[in-house]
Design a protein around this motif. Structure first.
Motif, PDB file in Angstrom:
ATOM      1  N   ALA A 218      46.596  57.710  46.197  1.00  0.00           N
ATOM      2  CA  ALA A 218      47.258  59.015  46.295  1.00  0.00           C
ATOM      3  C   ALA A 218      48.624  58.897  46.964  1.00  0.00           C
ATOM      4  O   ALA A 218      49.628  59.455  46.481  1.00  0.00           O
ATOM      5  N   LEU A 219      48.686  58.166  48.060  1.00  0.00           N
ATOM      6  CA  LEU A 219      49.961  58.007  48.765  1.00  0.00           C
ATOM      7  C   LEU A 219      50.954  57.212  47.923  1.00  0.00           C
ATOM      8  O   LEU A 219      52.145  57.559  47.846  1.00  0.00           O
ATOM      9  N   GLY A 220      50.483  56.141  47.292  1.00  0.00           N
ATOM     10  CA  GLY A 220      51.381  55.318  46.491  1.00  0.00           C
ATOM     11  C   GLY A 220      51.973  56.081  45.326  1.00  0.00           C
ATOM     12  O   GLY A 220      53.198  56.074  45.112  1.00  0.00           O
ATOM     13  N   VAL A 221      51.122  56.770  44.576  1.00  0.00           N
ATOM     14  CA  VAL A 221      51.609  57.536  43.425  1.00  0.00           C
ATOM     15  C   VAL A 221      52.502  58.680  43.882  1.00  0.00           C
ATOM     16  O   VAL A 221      53.545  58.959  43.279  1.00  0.00           O
ATOM     17  N   GLY A 222      52.105  59.358  44.955  1.00  0.00           N
ATOM     18  CA  GLY A 222      52.916  60.469  45.458  1.00  0.00           C
ATOM     19  C   GLY A 222      54.308  60.035  45.873  1.00  0.00           C
ATOM     20  O   GLY A 222      55.301  60.722  45.597  1.00  0.00           O
ATOM     21  N   SER A 240      65.454  58.031  48.621  1.00  0.00           N
ATOM     22  CA  SER A 240      64.574  58.214  47.471  1.00  0.00           C
ATOM     23  C   SER A 240      64.106  56.869  46.927  1.00  0.00           C
ATOM     24  O   SER A 240      62.924  56.682  46.620  1.00  0.00           O
ATOM     25  N   TRP A 241      65.034  55.927  46.821  1.00  0.00           N
ATOM     26  CA  TRP A 241      64.650  54.599  46.340  1.00  0.00           C
ATOM     27  C   TRP A 241      63.701  53.919  47.319  1.00  0.00           C
ATOM     28  O   TRP A 241      62.772  53.199  46.910  1.00  0.00           O
ATOM     29  N   ALA A 242      63.916  54.132  48.616  1.00  0.00           N
ATOM     30  CA  ALA A 242      63.022  53.544  49.621  1.00  0.00           C
ATOM     31  C   ALA A 242      61.608  54.097  49.474  1.00  0.00           C
ATOM     32  O   ALA A 242      60.617  53.362  49.613  1.00  0.00           O
ATOM     33  N   ALA A 243      61.512  55.395  49.196  1.00  0.00           N
ATOM     34  CA  ALA A 243      60.190  56.004  49.005  1.00  0.00           C
ATOM     35  C   ALA A 243      59.495  55.411  47.784  1.00  0.00           C
ATOM     36  O   ALA A 243      58.282  55.131  47.817  1.00  0.00           O
ATOM     37  N   ILE A 244      60.243  55.211  46.703  1.00  0.00           N
ATOM     38  CA  ILE A 244      59.652  54.634  45.484  1.00  0.00           C
ATOM     39  C   ILE A 244      59.174  53.213  45.746  1.00  0.00           C
ATOM     40  O   ILE A 244      58.062  52.827  45.341  1.00  0.00           O
ATOM     41  N   VAL A 245      59.997  52.410  46.448  1.00  0.00           N
ATOM     42  CA  VAL A 245      59.595  51.041  46.780  1.00  0.00           C
ATOM     43  C   VAL A 245      58.348  51.054  47.659  1.00  0.00           C
ATOM     44  O   VAL A 245      57.415  50.264  47.458  1.00  0.00           O
ATOM     45  N   ALA A 246      58.321  51.959  48.650  1.00  0.00           N
ATOM     46  CA  ALA A 246      57.140  52.058  49.519  1.00  0.00           C
ATOM     47  C   ALA A 246      55.900  52.425  48.712  1.00  0.00           C
ATOM     48  O   ALA A 246      54.798  51.895  48.951  1.00  0.00           O
ATOM     49  N   GLY A 247      56.061  53.312  47.737  1.00  0.00           N
ATOM     50  CA  GLY A 247      54.937  53.688  46.882  1.00  0.00           C
ATOM     51  C   GLY A 247      54.426  52.514  46.064  1.00  0.00           C
ATOM     52  O   GLY A 247      53.211  52.304  45.941  1.00  0.00           O
ATOM     53  N   LEU A 248      55.346  51.721  45.517  1.00  0.00           N
ATOM     54  CA  LEU A 248      54.937  50.552  44.740  1.00  0.00           C
ATOM     55  C   LEU A 248      54.229  49.522  45.618  1.00  0.00           C
ATOM     56  O   LEU A 248      53.250  48.885  45.195  1.00  0.00           O
ATOM     57  N   LEU A 249      54.703  49.350  46.859  1.00  0.00           N
ATOM     58  CA  LEU A 249      54.045  48.433  47.779  1.00  0.00           C
ATOM     59  C   LEU A 249      52.629  48.906  48.115  1.00  0.00           C
ATOM     60  O   LEU A 249      51.694  48.098  48.198  1.00  0.00           O
ATOM     61  N   LEU A 250      52.481  50.212  48.301  1.00  0.00           N
ATOM     62  CA  LEU A 250      51.149  50.744  48.579  1.00  0.00           C
ATOM     63  C   LEU A 250      50.205  50.523  47.398  1.00  0.00           C
ATOM     64  O   LEU A 250      49.011  50.253  47.588  1.00  0.00           O
ATOM     65  N   MET A 251      50.735  50.637  46.184  1.00  0.00           N
ATOM     66  CA  MET A 251      49.886  50.388  45.021  1.00  0.00           C
ATOM     67  C   MET A 251      49.504  48.911  44.918  1.00  0.00           C
ATOM     68  O   MET A 251      48.415  48.567  44.455  1.00  0.00           O
ATOM     69  N   ALA A 252      50.393  48.021  45.376  1.00  0.00           N
ATOM     70  CA  ALA A 252      50.034  46.599  45.435  1.00  0.00           C
ATOM     71  C   ALA A 252      48.933  46.374  46.473  1.00  0.00           C
ATOM     72  O   ALA A 252      47.996  45.591  46.240  1.00  0.00           O
ATOM     73  N   VAL A 253      49.050  47.053  47.622  1.00  0.00           N
ATOM     74  CA  VAL A 253      47.993  46.976  48.636  1.00  0.00           C
ATOM     75  C   VAL A 253      46.678  47.516  48.062  1.00  0.00           C
ATOM     76  O   VAL A 253      45.597  46.968  48.323  1.00  0.00           O
ATOM     77  N   PHE A 254      46.767  48.588  47.257  1.00  0.00           N
ATOM     78  CA  PHE A 254      45.580  49.146  46.604  1.00  0.00           C
ATOM     79  C   PHE A 254      44.908  48.098  45.721  1.00  0.00           C
ATOM     80  O   PHE A 254      43.675  47.959  45.727  1.00  0.00           O
ATOM     81  N   ALA A 255      45.697  47.344  44.959  1.00  0.00           N
ATOM     82  CA  ALA A 255      45.134  46.321  44.075  1.00  0.00           C
ATOM     83  C   ALA A 255      44.407  45.245  44.877  1.00  0.00           C
ATOM     84  O   ALA A 255      43.300  44.821  44.517  1.00  0.00           O
ATOM     85  N   VAL A 256      44.996  44.814  46.001  1.00  0.00           N
ATOM     86  CA  VAL A 256      44.347  43.823  46.862  1.00  0.00           C
ATOM     87  C   VAL A 256      43.047  44.389  47.433  1.00  0.00           C
ATOM     88  O   VAL A 256      42.009  43.709  47.484  1.00  0.00           O
ATOM     89  N   HIS A 257      43.099  45.641  47.858  1.00  0.00           N
ATOM     90  CA  HIS A 257      41.913  46.292  48.417  1.00  0.00           C
ATOM     91  C   HIS A 257      40.777  46.352  47.395  1.00  0.00           C
ATOM     92  O   HIS A 257      39.601  46.128  47.746  1.00  0.00           O
ATOM     93  N   GLN A 258      41.116  46.623  46.139  1.00  0.00           N
ATOM     94  CA  GLN A 258      40.086  46.689  45.105  1.00  0.00           C
ATOM     95  C   GLN A 258      39.412  45.333  44.907  1.00  0.00           C
ATOM     96  O   GLN A 258      38.185  45.253  44.746  1.00  0.00           O
TER      97      GLN A 258
END
Length: 497
Positions: A218-222, A240-258
């Protein structure tokens, strides 16, 4: 929800109320799509009444599709744990109350907040449908019950834009756009009445909830989507670009968590084994780009008609009718006959027809008077609808065919979630391209902006063609023997949807 977690179906003759119960499930599915398309058409009228930034028009759709996408798999897990009938009833009740709250919303902020609740409720409703159908039916009756989903959703896709225009234009009792939300209340009451006939059903082996994974997703996509709403894509700020990069990093963390969840023997939101099939990651990317096109373009067309040309909401809804009719006809033909005969070639055909329709629309806009309604656009949008309808049944069939039975449920949930995410991104990106280009430059600027948005959509269709190629490799089904599973779907025009 996985295929192995569905209880054995009740013998067909053993469940007396299976057809009324099926009606409840179909109405619940249709209500979800109707709400999305109705609101999409009514959004400019909502903005005109409540005020606020013009980018809020995008949020009226995005606030619904974003929680829907993120919570869809979790909604299926809750049904496995607490019971699918119970979750279905809770979801419909929440959807009805949120719809009433949207209709009474006094401000833009309140409406967007209630739309979030609606999207979350829809994420609870939709995943329960297939498991309950498989519980109530067996054999040929189950195939017929699952097969009824496609035509019902096609009908909803046809009716949604027109109904949105009619309800808003009719201004019943001074309700204007509020009627587009109020219509959900009586439909929900009918669904709840029929839902009493549904049997309870849950997974024999209950999975655990991955709350950490849900929060990360949710945080990554948001963080990725939020900066894109109402933004000048070519001149976004560093923040804005920093937020997008942070979101992509969170989605990478999500993949590791899975992966760690799966290695520990727990229940991840996404089954890592899905990515052992080389075509499945390609299907996810294709789903995101394709549905970004369909939902983003629908938003852009409505914005151009109502904000650029000043047409009324009824004409805007009727303009989308050829798209919806073409989609319904082609989807039926592809699902019933063409995919079985031609396999993955229907994906290429659908994308080709969609591309021709987009290029035809660009040509119409290029020749159009900035202040006149472009009547030839109706033919181009009919072509777009045909392309969407040809592509979608073939896409879902090819994406799921190589998977193991125990992977189907997780894969279908993930594909549906990515579809909603693609719809969200499409509304954000294409809507922003149009709104930034139109600005306050008058009809000529608006006409140029809609052409730019369509060219971006052309590029996304080309990307979809490229990313879909790995799906047609040696493990992809070919021609005869390919059967469309009507139980795995999301309506192509849904922005949600």
């Amino acid at each position: 929800m996985t295929a192995e977690n569905v209880l054995a179906p009740t013998p067909a003759a053993a469940y007396r109320w299976r057809w009324p119960a099926l009606t409840a499930l179909l109405l619940g599915e249709a209500m979800n799509l109707l709400d999305a398309t109705i609101v999409q058409v009514a959004a400019p009228a909502i903005h005109a009444d409540l005020g606020g930034s013009v980018s809020d028009i995008q949020w009226f759709t995005t606030a619904y599709t974003l929680p829907f996408a993120v919570l869809l798999i979790t909604g299926g897990r809750l049904g496995d744990i607490a019971g699918r009938r119970r979750l279905f009833v809770i979801g419909v009740t929440g959807f009805m109350l949120a719809s009433a709250a949207c209709a009474l919303a006094p401000s833009v902020g309140a409406l967007i907040a209630f739309r979030v609740v609606q999207g979350a409720a829809a994420a609870v409703i939709i995943p329960q449908t297939i498991g309950l159908i498989k519980t109530m039916f067996a054999g040929d009756e189950m195939s017929k019950a699952l097969g009824s989903i496609g035509p019902v959703m096609g009908l909803a896709a046809v009716c949604g834009p027109v109904l949105g225009g009619v309800l808003t234009h009719a201004d019943l009792f001074g309700s204007s756009w509020r009627a587009t939300f109020l219509v959900n209340v009586p439909v929900s009451l009918v669904v709840l009445g029929l839902a009493r006939k549904l049997p309870e059903n849950r997974a024999p082996k209950r999975p655990t909830l991955d709350l950490t994974g849900t929060l990360l997703a949710a945080l990554g996509v948001g963080l990725v989507v939020h900066p894109l709403i109402g933004a000048d894509i070519t001149a976004m700020s560093a923040g804005s670009w920093a937020a997008i990069v942070a979101g992509l990093l969170l989605m990478a963390v999500f993949a590791v968590h899975q992966r760690r969840m799966a290695a520990a023997g727990r229940s991840p939101l996404v089954e890592p084994s899905l990515f052992a099939h080389r075509g499945f990651p390609a299907a996810l990317v294709t789903s995101a780009t394709f549905f970004a096109v369909t939902n983003g373009l629908m938003t852009v067309i409505v914005l151009q008609l109502q904000l650029g040309l000043g047409t009324d909401v009824l004409k805007a809804g009727l303009t989308l009718a050829p798209w919806s009719v073409g989609l319904a006809v082609a989807s039926w033909a592809a699902g019933a006959h063409l995919v079985r005969r031609h396999g993955h070639r229907m994906m290429s055909l659908g994308l080709a027809v969609l591309l021709v329709g987009e290029l035809a629309a660009i040509a119409v806009y290029h020749q159009a008077d900035p202040t006149s309604y472009p009547t030839p656009l109706l033919l181009a949008l009919g072509m777009v609808g045909l392309g969407v309808g040809f592509f979608s049944p073939a896409f879902f069939t090819i994406a799921l065919k190589p998977l193991k039975p125990q992977e189907i449920g997780s894969a279908a949930g993930l594909l549906n979630a990515v579809q909603q995410l693609g719809a969200t991104l499409g509304v954000a990106v294409l809507g922003s391209v149009y709104l930034d280009g139109a600005g306050s430059g008058g009809p000529s600027a608006a006409l140029h902006a809609v052409q730019v948005a369509f060219w971006v959509a052309v590029g996304l269709v080309v990307v979809s063609f490229v990313t879909s190629r790995p799906m047609t490799g040696k493990d992809a089904p070919e021609g005869a023997g390919v059967h469309h599973d009507p139980g795995v779907h999301r309506a192509p025009s849904q922005p949600g949807p």
